[in-house]
Structures are given as structure tokens and as C-alpha cells.
Design a protein around this motif. Structure first.
Motif, PDB file in Angstrom:
ATOM      1  N   LEU A   1     -32.227 -18.405 -21.709  1.00  0.00           N
ATOM      2  CA  LEU A   1     -30.773 -18.515 -21.851  1.00  0.00           C
ATOM      3  C   LEU A   1     -30.257 -19.764 -21.147  1.00  0.00           C
ATOM      4  CD1 LEU A   1     -27.881 -17.650 -22.431  1.00  0.00           C
ATOM      5  CD2 LEU A   1     -28.035 -16.035 -20.515  1.00  0.00           C
ATOM      6  N   VAL A   2     -30.718 -19.992 -19.931  1.00  0.00           N
ATOM      7  CA  VAL A   2     -30.275 -21.164 -19.176  1.00  0.00           C
ATOM      8  C   VAL A   2     -30.629 -22.449 -19.934  1.00  0.00           C
ATOM      9  CG1 VAL A   2     -30.649 -22.500 -17.066  1.00  0.00           C
ATOM     10  CG2 VAL A   2     -30.341 -20.013 -16.945  1.00  0.00           C
ATOM     11  N   ARG A   3     -31.825 -22.492 -20.498  1.00  0.00           N
ATOM     12  CA  ARG A   3     -32.246 -23.681 -21.239  1.00  0.00           C
ATOM     13  C   ARG A   3     -31.348 -23.925 -22.442  1.00  0.00           C
ATOM     14  NH1 ARG A   3     -37.398 -22.588 -24.436  1.00  0.00           N
ATOM     15  NH2 ARG A   3     -35.770 -21.590 -25.698  1.00  0.00           N
ATOM     16  N   ASP A   4     -31.089 -22.880 -23.250  1.00  0.00           N
ATOM     17  CA  ASP A   4     -30.260 -23.048 -24.445  1.00  0.00           C
ATOM     18  C   ASP A   4     -28.821 -23.392 -24.082  1.00  0.00           C
ATOM     19  OD1 ASP A   4     -32.429 -22.523 -26.008  1.00  0.00           O
ATOM     20  OD2 ASP A   4     -31.720 -20.593 -26.775  1.00  0.00           O
ATOM     21  N   PHE A   5     -28.288 -22.731 -23.061  1.00  0.00           N
ATOM     22  CA  PHE A   5     -26.914 -22.983 -22.630  1.00  0.00           C
ATOM     23  C   PHE A   5     -26.768 -24.426 -22.151  1.00  0.00           C
ATOM     24  CE2 PHE A   5     -23.196 -23.002 -19.972  1.00  0.00           C
ATOM     25  CZ  PHE A   5     -22.375 -21.980 -20.423  1.00  0.00           C
ATOM     26  N   THR A   6     -27.692 -24.869 -21.330  1.00  0.00           N
ATOM     27  CA  THR A   6     -27.610 -26.217 -20.765  1.00  0.00           C
ATOM     28  C   THR A   6     -27.752 -27.280 -21.839  1.00  0.00           C
ATOM     29  OG1 THR A   6     -28.550 -25.381 -18.683  1.00  0.00           O
ATOM     30  CG2 THR A   6     -28.585 -27.766 -19.037  1.00  0.00           C
ATOM     31  N   SER A   7     -28.682 -27.093 -22.775  1.00  0.00           N
ATOM     32  CA  SER A   7     -28.877 -28.097 -23.817  1.00  0.00           C
ATOM     33  C   SER A   7     -27.690 -28.160 -24.763  1.00  0.00           C
ATOM     34  CB  SER A   7     -30.161 -27.797 -24.606  1.00  0.00           C
ATOM     35  OG  SER A   7     -30.061 -26.571 -25.297  1.00  0.00           O
ATOM     36  N   THR A   8     -26.960 -27.044 -24.929  1.00  0.00           N
ATOM     37  CA  THR A   8     -25.818 -27.011 -25.838  1.00  0.00           C
ATOM     38  C   THR A   8     -24.548 -27.508 -25.169  1.00  0.00           C
ATOM     39  OG1 THR A   8     -26.769 -25.108 -27.004  1.00  0.00           O
ATOM     40  CG2 THR A   8     -24.432 -25.545 -27.362  1.00  0.00           C
ATOM     41  N   ILE A   9     -24.263 -27.015 -23.971  1.00  0.00           N
ATOM     42  CA  ILE A   9     -22.997 -27.306 -23.288  1.00  0.00           C
ATOM     43  C   ILE A   9     -23.078 -28.584 -22.467  1.00  0.00           C
ATOM     44  CG2 ILE A   9     -21.200 -26.348 -21.793  1.00  0.00           C
ATOM     45  CD1 ILE A   9     -21.728 -24.768 -24.367  1.00  0.00           C
ATOM     46  N   GLY A  10     -24.276 -28.900 -21.971  1.00  0.00           N
ATOM     47  CA  GLY A  10     -24.433 -30.106 -21.165  1.00  0.00           C
ATOM     48  C   GLY A  10     -24.479 -29.838 -19.681  1.00  0.00           C
ATOM     49  N   VAL A  11     -24.191 -28.605 -19.267  1.00  0.00           N
ATOM     50  CA  VAL A  11     -24.295 -28.200 -17.861  1.00  0.00           C
ATOM     51  C   VAL A  11     -24.923 -26.816 -17.823  1.00  0.00           C
ATOM     52  CG1 VAL A  11     -22.321 -29.567 -17.077  1.00  0.00           C
ATOM     53  CG2 VAL A  11     -21.968 -27.197 -17.827  1.00  0.00           C
ATOM     54  N   SER A  12     -25.450 -26.432 -16.681  1.00  0.00           N
ATOM     55  CA  SER A  12     -26.066 -25.117 -16.547  1.00  0.00           C
ATOM     56  C   SER A  12     -24.995 -24.035 -16.543  1.00  0.00           C
ATOM     57  CB  SER A  12     -26.872 -25.041 -15.254  1.00  0.00           C
ATOM     58  OG  SER A  12     -25.988 -25.034 -14.137  1.00  0.00           O
ATOM     59  N   PRO A  13     -25.369 -22.782 -16.831  1.00  0.00           N
ATOM     60  CA  PRO A  13     -24.386 -21.698 -16.781  1.00  0.00           C
ATOM     61  C   PRO A  13     -23.681 -21.579 -15.438  1.00  0.00           C
ATOM     62  CG  PRO A  13     -26.375 -20.946 -17.867  1.00  0.00           C
ATOM     63  CD  PRO A  13     -26.686 -22.307 -17.304  1.00  0.00           C
ATOM     64  N   THR A  14     -24.420 -21.703 -14.339  1.00  0.00           N
ATOM     65  CA  THR A  14     -23.781 -21.562 -13.026  1.00  0.00           C
ATOM     66  C   THR A  14     -22.831 -22.717 -12.742  1.00  0.00           C
ATOM     67  OG1 THR A  14     -25.757 -22.576 -12.038  1.00  0.00           O
ATOM     68  CG2 THR A  14     -25.625 -20.167 -12.031  1.00  0.00           C
ATOM     69  N   ALA A  15     -23.198 -23.937 -13.159  1.00  0.00           N
ATOM     70  CA  ALA A  15     -22.302 -25.081 -12.969  1.00  0.00           C
ATOM     71  C   ALA A  15     -21.035 -24.912 -13.796  1.00  0.00           C
ATOM     72  CB  ALA A  15     -23.019 -26.375 -13.322  1.00  0.00           C
ATOM     73  N   TYR A  16     -21.202 -24.428 -15.025  1.00  0.00           N
ATOM     74  CA  TYR A  16     -20.038 -24.203 -15.875  1.00  0.00           C
ATOM     75  C   TYR A  16     -19.123 -23.134 -15.275  1.00  0.00           C
ATOM     76  CZ  TYR A  16     -17.145 -22.974 -19.886  1.00  0.00           C
ATOM     77  OH  TYR A  16     -16.072 -22.717 -20.704  1.00  0.00           O
ATOM     78  N   ALA A  17     -19.708 -22.055 -14.780  1.00  0.00           N
ATOM     79  CA  ALA A  17     -18.924 -20.976 -14.191  1.00  0.00           C
ATOM     80  C   ALA A  17     -18.157 -21.457 -12.968  1.00  0.00           C
ATOM     81  CB  ALA A  17     -19.830 -19.798 -13.831  1.00  0.00           C
ATOM     82  N   ARG A  18     -18.786 -22.287 -12.128  1.00  0.00           N
ATOM     83  CA  ARG A  18     -18.100 -22.817 -10.944  1.00  0.00           C
ATOM     84  C   ARG A  18     -16.932 -23.687 -11.349  1.00  0.00           C
ATOM     85  NH1 ARG A  18     -23.418 -23.533  -8.813  1.00  0.00           N
ATOM     86  NH2 ARG A  18     -23.357 -25.722  -9.433  1.00  0.00           N
ATOM     87  N   ALA A  19     -17.145 -24.557 -12.326  1.00  0.00           N
ATOM     88  CA  ALA A  19     -16.072 -25.436 -12.788  1.00  0.00           C
ATOM     89  C   ALA A  19     -14.923 -24.635 -13.392  1.00  0.00           C
ATOM     90  CB  ALA A  19     -16.617 -26.448 -13.806  1.00  0.00           C
ATOM     91  N   ASP A  20     -15.273 -23.583 -14.150  1.00  0.00           N
ATOM     92  CA  ASP A  20     -14.248 -22.752 -14.784  1.00  0.00           C
ATOM     93  C   ASP A  20     -13.425 -22.015 -13.742  1.00  0.00           C
ATOM     94  OD1 ASP A  20     -13.124 -21.645 -17.268  1.00  0.00           O
ATOM     95  OD2 ASP A  20     -13.922 -19.754 -16.527  1.00  0.00           O
ATOM     96  N   SER A  21     -14.068 -21.564 -12.655  1.00  0.00           N
ATOM     97  CA  SER A  21     -13.340 -20.829 -11.625  1.00  0.00           C
ATOM     98  C   SER A  21     -12.377 -21.721 -10.883  1.00  0.00           C
ATOM     99  CB  SER A  21     -14.332 -20.192 -10.637  1.00  0.00           C
ATOM    100  OG  SER A  21     -15.012 -21.178  -9.883  1.00  0.00           O
ATOM    101  N   ARG A  22     -12.681 -23.027 -10.851  1.00  0.00           N
ATOM    102  CA  ARG A  22     -11.771 -23.959 -10.175  1.00  0.00           C
ATOM    103  C   ARG A  22     -10.554 -24.289 -11.037  1.00  0.00           C
ATOM    104  NH1 ARG A  22     -16.726 -26.529  -8.672  1.00  0.00           N
ATOM    105  NH2 ARG A  22     -16.445 -28.107 -10.280  1.00  0.00           N
TER     106      ARG A  22
END
Length: 270
Positions: free
Chosen positions: A249-270
Motif C-alpha cells: 500500500l505504501v509503495r502504490d500510494f507513494t508512487s501515485t501521490i508523490g509522498v508517503s501516506p504518513t507524510a500526506y497525513a501530516r501535511a493534511d493535519s496541518r
């Protein structure tokens, strides 16, 4: 057919986008519902540029656009985008878009397989000769949504198209993939539908524009993106979405979105 959904599946940083634009969805006229999922309208008036990012659905979109930095209104056809779709918004503008149901575009343009348009954006008049700048002006100019929707209905209802059983099958199969996370293998789907794997792949190439495996994986990412947050148990989510493990999941998410799931979640929470 169901009413337009109100979720934000596929939109990267939906809160950031919705703070900057007016985004609405409307249902098309009843005769169009089988092949058109919804109309989407966006208006913006920005003090500074903003780049929106979308993880595309397996849909063809027809858009009528006006952007003060791009000149007069114009119409564009966009096939299924394989990667992250980015659109830079500046100044003032608006879009009146038609989202065809996955599998539902071919009846309106039967001369080429939908895979012919995949990854492409082109002037809509190359496919629909009546999609001129004047037509775009008629559709985007009204201030109210009702008038814009009526203009979109009038344009589509005037296009020649006929019922197509293969399109109906493709629409139903993609809808099933979108709704059922237990569908994880193309071979199993083909078997359930009484088709060969090759026959299913040919159907998707002709009517959807991407493979059934692509659709299965893309809807998994849409779910992951929609549910991303700092409190998500990614291992559990990976299992729910049918991944072999969290790493896939992490691999597919990162290759599609450009950031890892945890990085995306941190940015979204900010």
C-alpha cells in the motif's frame, strides 16, 4: 442510476482546494444518466496561483472552460489520465465539466476505442465538431448553475449516440469494481462474468481506456487517500483494501501521490 456522490475521492488535499474554489456536482438530464455520471462546476477568483492535484478516475471528461489568463472560452476532451493530474489555477475562471461514467464515453464517439484517448487532452472539436468556442461561451457564461446545467444537457442531447450493450456491460463492471473491495484479481472477475481474461481486457481497452487491473488498483488508492489521517492504522487499512501487506500500500500510494501516506497525513493535519 445513483445521484452524484458528495465525497472527495481522488482529490489531493481537498480542504485546500475547496477553500479556494466553488465546487459543485449536478445530475444530467434523465436520458443521459446511463452514460454520464455527473456534471462538475468550478469557479475561482484567486489572489495568487494555486495548483490542484487529482488522482484521476477511469473516466473521460469533456470540459468547457474560461480562464482570464488563457483568452476566450474553449472546450477540451481529456482521456483517462494515467498519473497524477495537475491543473494550475490563476486569476479568475470557471469550468463546466462532463464526467462520463467509466465505460460510458464510447457510445458518443464510437469510431475509436476509448484507449485511443487515454493520457491525452485535446480540443473537443476534434471529436465533437459542435464543441466550438462559441458553444463553450454559451455554456460557461451564465451566472447560475441551472442555466449552465441546461446548456450542458442541450449540448449532449444533440450529439448522436445509440445504446450499446458492450458499453452497458463495461459501465456495470467498473461500478462493481468501485464498490466491491473483495474484487482483487482480474481472473476472478472474468470468471464471475463468464468471460476470458483476454476478453475482459479487450472490453476495458475498447470501452474504459485502461485495464481492469488498473481500475482495481486505482480505486484502492482513492479509498486510501479518502481515509488518510494521522490516526489511520495503515496495516489494517492495507488488509481491508486487499493489499498483501502495508508495504505494498505504501509503495502504490507513494508512487501515485508523490509522498508517503504518513507524510500526506501530516501535511493534511496541518
Amino acid at each position: 442510476m445513483e445521484a452524484p456522490r458528495q465525497d472527495t475521492r481522488g482529490i489531493v488535499d481537498p480542504s485546500g482546494l475547496l477553500r479556494r474554489v466553488r465546487f459543485r456536482r449536478h445530475a444530467p438530464a434523465e436520458p443521459l444518466l446511463r452514460y454520464v455520471e455527473w456534471y462538475w462546476l468550478i469557479d475561482w477568483d484567486l489572489p495568487e496561483p494555486y495548483a490542484s492535484h487529482i488522482v484521476p478516475h477511469p473516466s473521460v471528461n469533456l470540459t468547457f472552460q474560461w480562464d482570464e489568463d488563457e483568452g476566450g472560452p474553449y472546450a477540451e476532451l481529456t482521456g483517462v489520465a494515467l498519473g497524477l493530474y495537475t491543473r494550475k489555477l490563476t486569476g479568475r475562471g470557471r469550468v463546466c465539466g462532463v464526467k462520463f461514467r467509466p465505460g460510458g464515453f464510447r457510445p458518443h464517439a464510437p469510431d475509436a476505442p476509448v484507449s485511443h484517448w487515454t493520457g491525452r487532452a485535446l480540443p473537443a472539436a476534434e471529436v465533437f465538431p459542435t464543441a466550438t468556442g462559441d458553444t463553450a461561451r454559451t455554456i460557461v457564461s451564465p451566472a447560475g448553475d441551472d442555466a449552465r446545467v441546461a446548456a450542458l444537457d442541450a449540448f449532449l442531447l444533440a450529439l448522436p449516440h445509440a445504446a450499446d450493450p458492450q458499453a452497458d456491460l463495461a459501465v456495470d463492471l467498473v461500478a462493481r469494481i468501485r464498490a466491491d473491495r473483495t474484487i482483487r484479481r482480474v481472473a476472478g472477475l472474468a470468471r464471475d462474468e463468464g468471460l476470458s481474461v483476454r476478453g475482459l481486457q479487450r472490453l476495458f481497452s475498447a470501452y474504459v481506456g485502461v485495464s481492469p487491473k488498473w481500475c482495481i488498483l486505482r480505486y484502492r488508492i482513492h479509498d486510501a487517500l479518502e481515509r488518510a489521517g494521522t490516526d489511520v492504522d495503515w496495516a489494517t487499512l492495507a488488509q481491508e483494501l486487499g493489499y498483501a501487506d502495508q508495504a505494498h500500500l505504501v509503495r502504490d500510494f507513494t508512487s501515485t501521490i508523490g509522498v508517503s501516506p504518513t507524510a500526506y497525513a501530516r501535511a493534511d493535519s496541518r
